[in-house]
Design an enzyme around this catalytic site. Structure first.
Site, PDB file in Angstrom:
ATOM      1  N   ASN A  10       0.865  -1.182   0.000  1.00 22.07           N
ATOM      2  CA  ASN A  10       0.000   0.000   0.000  1.00 22.07           C
ATOM      3  C   ASN A  10       0.901   1.232   0.000  1.00 22.07           C
ATOM      4  O   ASN A  10       1.487   1.571   1.030  1.00 22.07           O
ATOM      5  CB  ASN A  10      -0.899  -0.043   1.246  1.00 22.07           C
ATOM      6  CG  ASN A  10      -1.727   1.223   1.401  1.00 22.07           C
ATOM      7  OD1 ASN A  10      -1.774   2.060   0.503  1.00 22.07           O
ATOM      8  ND2 ASN A  10      -2.359   1.366   2.550  1.00 22.07           N
ATOM      9  N   LYS A  12       0.099   4.221  -0.159  1.00 16.53           N
ATOM     10  CA  LYS A  12      -0.548   5.389   0.452  1.00 16.53           C
ATOM     11  C   LYS A  12      -0.362   6.606  -0.466  1.00 16.53           C
ATOM     12  O   LYS A  12      -0.346   6.435  -1.681  1.00 16.53           O
ATOM     13  CB  LYS A  12      -0.026   5.606   1.879  1.00 16.53           C
ATOM     14  CG  LYS A  12      -0.144   4.305   2.712  1.00 16.53           C
ATOM     15  CD  LYS A  12       0.043   4.496   4.177  1.00 16.53           C
ATOM     16  CE  LYS A  12      -0.153   3.169   4.890  1.00 16.53           C
ATOM     17  NZ  LYS A  12      -0.026   3.265   6.343  1.00 16.53           N
ATOM     18  N   HIS A 102      -9.500   1.254   4.981  1.00 14.68           N
ATOM     19  CA  HIS A 102      -8.216   1.410   5.655  1.00 14.68           C
ATOM     20  C   HIS A 102      -8.407   2.297   6.885  1.00 14.68           C
ATOM     21  O   HIS A 102      -9.217   3.223   6.873  1.00 14.68           O
ATOM     22  CB  HIS A 102      -7.183   2.021   4.698  1.00 14.68           C
ATOM     23  CG  HIS A 102      -5.792   1.937   5.258  1.00 14.68           C
ATOM     24  ND1 HIS A 102      -5.322   2.842   6.173  1.00 14.68           N
ATOM     25  CD2 HIS A 102      -4.801   1.037   5.059  1.00 14.68           C
ATOM     26  CE1 HIS A 102      -4.077   2.496   6.510  1.00 14.68           C
ATOM     27  NE2 HIS A 102      -3.742   1.410   5.855  1.00 14.68           N
ATOM     28  N   GLU A 104      -6.794   4.670   7.949  1.00 11.73           N
ATOM     29  CA  GLU A 104      -6.613   6.108   7.678  1.00 11.73           C
ATOM     30  C   GLU A 104      -7.869   6.706   7.048  1.00 11.73           C
ATOM     31  O   GLU A 104      -8.181   7.872   7.265  1.00 11.73           O
ATOM     32  CB  GLU A 104      -5.359   6.303   6.802  1.00 11.73           C
ATOM     33  CG  GLU A 104      -4.099   6.018   7.617  1.00 11.73           C
ATOM     34  CD  GLU A 104      -2.921   5.438   6.848  1.00 11.73           C
ATOM     35  OE1 GLU A 104      -2.898   5.532   5.611  1.00 11.73           O
ATOM     36  OE2 GLU A 104      -2.020   4.865   7.504  1.00 11.73           O
ATOM     37  N   GLU A 174      -5.217  -4.926  10.548  1.00  4.62           N
ATOM     38  CA  GLU A 174      -4.165  -3.945  10.789  1.00  4.62           C
ATOM     39  C   GLU A 174      -4.415  -3.243  12.120  1.00  4.62           C
ATOM     40  O   GLU A 174      -5.247  -2.319  12.191  1.00  4.62           O
ATOM     41  CB  GLU A 174      -4.150  -2.894   9.671  1.00  4.62           C
ATOM     42  CG  GLU A 174      -3.843  -3.456   8.301  1.00  4.62           C
ATOM     43  CD  GLU A 174      -3.273  -2.394   7.371  1.00  4.62           C
ATOM     44  OE1 GLU A 174      -2.229  -2.659   6.769  1.00  4.62           O
ATOM     45  OE2 GLU A 174      -3.852  -1.298   7.268  1.00  4.62           O
ATOM     46  N   GLY A 180       2.894   2.235  10.826  1.00  2.33           N
ATOM     47  CA  GLY A 180       3.841   3.332  10.655  1.00  2.33           C
ATOM     48  C   GLY A 180       4.559   3.722  11.929  1.00  2.33           C
ATOM     49  O   GLY A 180       5.194   4.774  12.004  1.00  2.33           O
ATOM     50  N   SER A 220       3.778  -2.252  10.121  1.00  2.00           N
ATOM     51  CA  SER A 220       5.241  -2.287  10.269  1.00  2.00           C
ATOM     52  C   SER A 220       5.858  -3.621   9.832  1.00  2.00           C
ATOM     53  O   SER A 220       6.832  -4.084  10.428  1.00  2.00           O
ATOM     54  CB  SER A 220       5.658  -1.937  11.700  1.00  2.00           C
ATOM     55  OG  SER A 220       5.227  -0.630  12.032  1.00  2.00           O
TER      56      SER A 220
HETATM   57  P1  13P Z   1       3.231   0.352   7.640  1.00  2.00           P
HETATM   58  O1  13P Z   1       3.717  -0.933   7.011  1.00  2.00           O
HETATM   59  O2  13P Z   1       3.966   1.561   7.162  1.00  2.00           O
HETATM   60  O3  13P Z   1       3.164   0.227   9.137  1.00  2.00           O
HETATM   61  O4  13P Z   1       1.721   0.556   7.123  1.00  2.00           O
HETATM   62  C1  13P Z   1       0.805  -0.477   7.264  1.00  2.00           C
HETATM   63  C2  13P Z   1      -0.412  -0.125   6.511  1.00  2.00           C
HETATM   64  O5  13P Z   1      -1.186   0.732   6.915  1.00  2.00           O
HETATM   65  C3  13P Z   1      -0.652  -0.814   5.234  1.00  2.00           C
HETATM   66  O6  13P Z   1      -1.927  -0.566   4.764  1.00  2.00           O
END
Ligand code: 13P
Length: 259
Positions: A10, A12, A102, A104, A174, A180, A220
């Site tokens: 992803n 983002k 997601h 976010e 997740e 992150g 992560s």
């Molecule tokens: P990270 O791997 O940067 O922690 O992000 C995970 C994520 O939100 C994937 O959709």
């Protein structure tokens, strides 16, 4: 029954369409170098809308054997929804996957389980595979309510789907506190929740759906921790954020089964 792991990157809100061309090409070289076999572990990139046409063209033109898709979709087919992108538009680009719900999107855009459910249905209606995200925030984990919270989300996002539809989709667990942050859930944490999600699917949609639905862990994930996470029986892949922006690192994650 064996489920082919899905390792999805992803991106983002990173990489414009010119950078995307370079990243996909470099990823493919790294995968070929590592003797990538899609039957062992499938790779996909989940890119910004503006990158989709470029990525689709390169993947098709250069016969790059990975999947690709979008990070969100509208719950509507067309109409006066300024700024939205519809499932038929994504299907026209031959997207394989669409991420919905997601954390976010839930946090910054107030997306609810009901909306995510409607989006997942649109993705399925237009012949693509939704990657439906669930996961708890730190406060809920600290209170020990993570299982009931995630199962309530799972119930909401899968509402009204048939066992066949559920068996063919992807659920990404997740934990928000691990996204992150460098904070990774332990393999046992990932297994506890992914196993509970599969149990819910078995109880609600039956054994065939439970055996074929793919459940990813995300948060992560890196080359250095993917092997132990993927060793868990109910973890069928990873949704990778930051580490997917480095093609060599992401290729190593895809090729986790080589040890
Ligand atoms: P990270 O791997 O940067 O922690 O992000 C995970 C994520 O939100 C994937 O959709």
């Amino acid at each position: 029954m064996s489920r082919i792991p899905l390792i999805a990157g992803n991106w983002k809100m990173n990489k414009d369409h010119v950078e995307a061309a370079g990243l996909v090409t470099k990823l493919w070289w790294s995968l070929i170098d590592g003797h990538y076999e899609a039957e062992q572990s499938e790779a996909a990139v989940i890119v910004p809308f503006t990158d989709l046409h470029t990525v689709a063209t390169i993947i098709e033109g250069d016969k790059i054997g990975i999947g690709f898709g979008a990070q969100d979709v509208s719950e509507h087919d067309s109409g006066a929804y300024t700024g939205e992108v519809s499932a038929p538009m994504l299907a026209k680009l031959k997207c394989n996957y669409v991420v919905v719900g997601h954390s976010e999107r839930r946090e910054y855009h107030g997306e609810t389980d009901a909306l995510i459910n409607a989006k997942a249905k649109k993705v399925i209606e237009y012949g693509m595979t939704p990657i439906i995200c669930v996961g708890e925030v730190l406060e809920i984990r600290k209170e020990g309510r993570h299982l009931s919270h995630v199962l309530t989300q799972t119930k909401g996002v899968l509402d009204g789907l048939t066992p066949e539809q559920v068996g063919a989709l992807v659920i990404a667990y997740e934990p928000v506190w691990a996204i992150g942050t460098g904070e990774v859930a332990t393999p046992a944490d990932a297994q506890e929740v992914c196993g509970a999600i599969r149990g819910y699917v078995r109880d609600t949609f039956g054994p065939a759906a439970a055996d074929s639905v793919r459940i990813q862990y995300g948060g992560s994930v890196k080359a250095s921790n993917v092997v132990e996470i993927m060793a868990e029986p109910d973890v069928d892949g990873a949704l990778v954020g930051g580490a997917s922006l480095d093609p060599a690192e992401f290729a190593k994650i895809v090729l986790f089964y080589k040890g």
